[in-house]
Structures are given as structure tokens and as C-alpha cells.
Design a protein around this motif. Sequence first.
Motif: not given
Ligand SMILES: O=C(O)[C@H](O)[C@@H](O)[C@H](O)[C@H](O)COP(=O)(O)O
Length: 248
Positions: A42-46, A72, A74, A84, A144-145, A150, A152, A180, A203
Amino acid sequence: MNRPRIVIEKDPDAVAAAAARNWLRLAREAVSEQGVFHVALSGGSTPRRLHAALAAAAPPPPWAAVEAWFGDERCVPPDDPESNYRMARETLFDRVPIAPGHIHPILCSPADCRRAAHAYARTLAARLPAAAGGMPRLDLAVLGMGPDGHTASLFPGSCILSETERPAAAVYVDRLKAWRVSLTRPLLEAARHLMFIVTGADKAPAVARALATPHDPAGLPVQRLAPAGEVTWYLDAAAAAGLEETRP
Ligand SMILES: O=C(O)[C@H](O)[C@@H](O)[C@H](O)[C@H](O)COP(=O)(O)O
């Protein structure tokens, strides 16, 4: 469709440790069964905490048989702070003996994201086994979500939510004013396991709504998924706060 399993831990570090244990178990089982473990990150920070737990795992998973994909990306260069792939490289790939040829970044820029999505779909189809419906089958997708539900790059109101044929697609995200490339609903639904890792009070409303009705075709993007495989949600207490009010 299986009911999701819900794991609630006290804080994000405990969530990452619990998710890592399951990730490692699934990796060992897949490699023992089929000689390879195909996982979408997964992307994001989690995921940073999860990646740190995986990098520190002892004994380590069979990294030589792990193939890393992306849920996914960017449409930015791979060394962009928003990438990511860059996050996964810094927090995981640079710390474990995964084979470079087993890392599958989504290489895209705003000018060619449709071509990138098409190329990624071809690579998925070439390297993954096919699920019953013909879709490439991941062993695990880590997701993540966002607070808007949302996952991905499947954002509310986005046309990609209606994609039923392609495993990956390019999508313009209006609210972000950015392109994306994302795995699609049918690809995620075909995975053997989905693992949602969601932490933070912001969340909690989306988590409560998503788990009150795990499949709602008119609901949040996460609720639009009808996974064929096992689904596990890893939540910290803050993200799970709204669950008690909704659970029977
Ligand atoms: O590219 C991305 O940002 C992720 O795929 C996106 O779906 C992410 O999982 C959620 O936005 C949660 O993001 P956080 O983990 O940063 O809260």
C-alpha cells in the motif's frame, strides 16, 4: 463473500506488529504451496511501521521468493517524495534481500499514465496465476483507507470504481488535481487475502460505516469491494472507536 476478521490493537506500533505476523504467515504458506508470494504494497504513510516490522522480522520471510507489487502509485518520478515506490524502497526494499527483479514499481508520469497502467496490467497478467474469473491473482493486497473511505486510488465518485475488466487503470483524482495508476476493484477482489491497516481517529467514522456494512455497492469505495478471499482489518483503538456503537 467472507465476513472480515477484525483485529484491534492499542496503538499503531501494535497494529503493525500484528499485521506483520499475518503477512509473514501468508508469505511462508504461499512459498511453501507455490514457490512464490505475490504481495501488493500500500501507499501512504501507514505502511511505514509495517515495513519496519517486516525488515526486522526474525526469522525473516523467504525474501528470495517474494514479488512486490503496488496497490497504486502517484504519477511522479520514482525518487519524488510523493512516490509510493520511494517510500517502499526507503522503508523496506533497501533493508531486505528482495531480488531487484521481483520489485514491480508502477513507472508513470502525468503524460503517460494510461500507457503505464496498460503496461502494468500486462506485467501482472504475465507473472501472476489467474483466478477463477481470469483476473491475475495476488496472494495478498495490503491496503490503507482514507477518511473518505478511499482505498488504493479508488476515490469516491471516481470512474475507476466502475472498471470491471482491466486489472489496473489510470485515474485523474479531481480533489488532488493529480493522475494516479491504481489496481482496480476486480483485481483486488480476486486476491487470496486483503489486509486493511487503518489507524487514527480521523478514520473512525469511515471504519464504522465500512464494517457495519462490509459490502454496499452504493457505499464508500472500500464498501464497493466484494472480495472473494479472506479480509482482515487491523485497527488501532482510535480508528475502531466508532465500532462499538455499530456492532450488534
Ligand atoms: O497512495 C496512497 O496514498 C494510498 O494508496 C492510499 O489509498 C492510502 O492508503 C490512504 O490514503 C491512507 O493513507 P495514510 O496511510 O497516509 O493514512
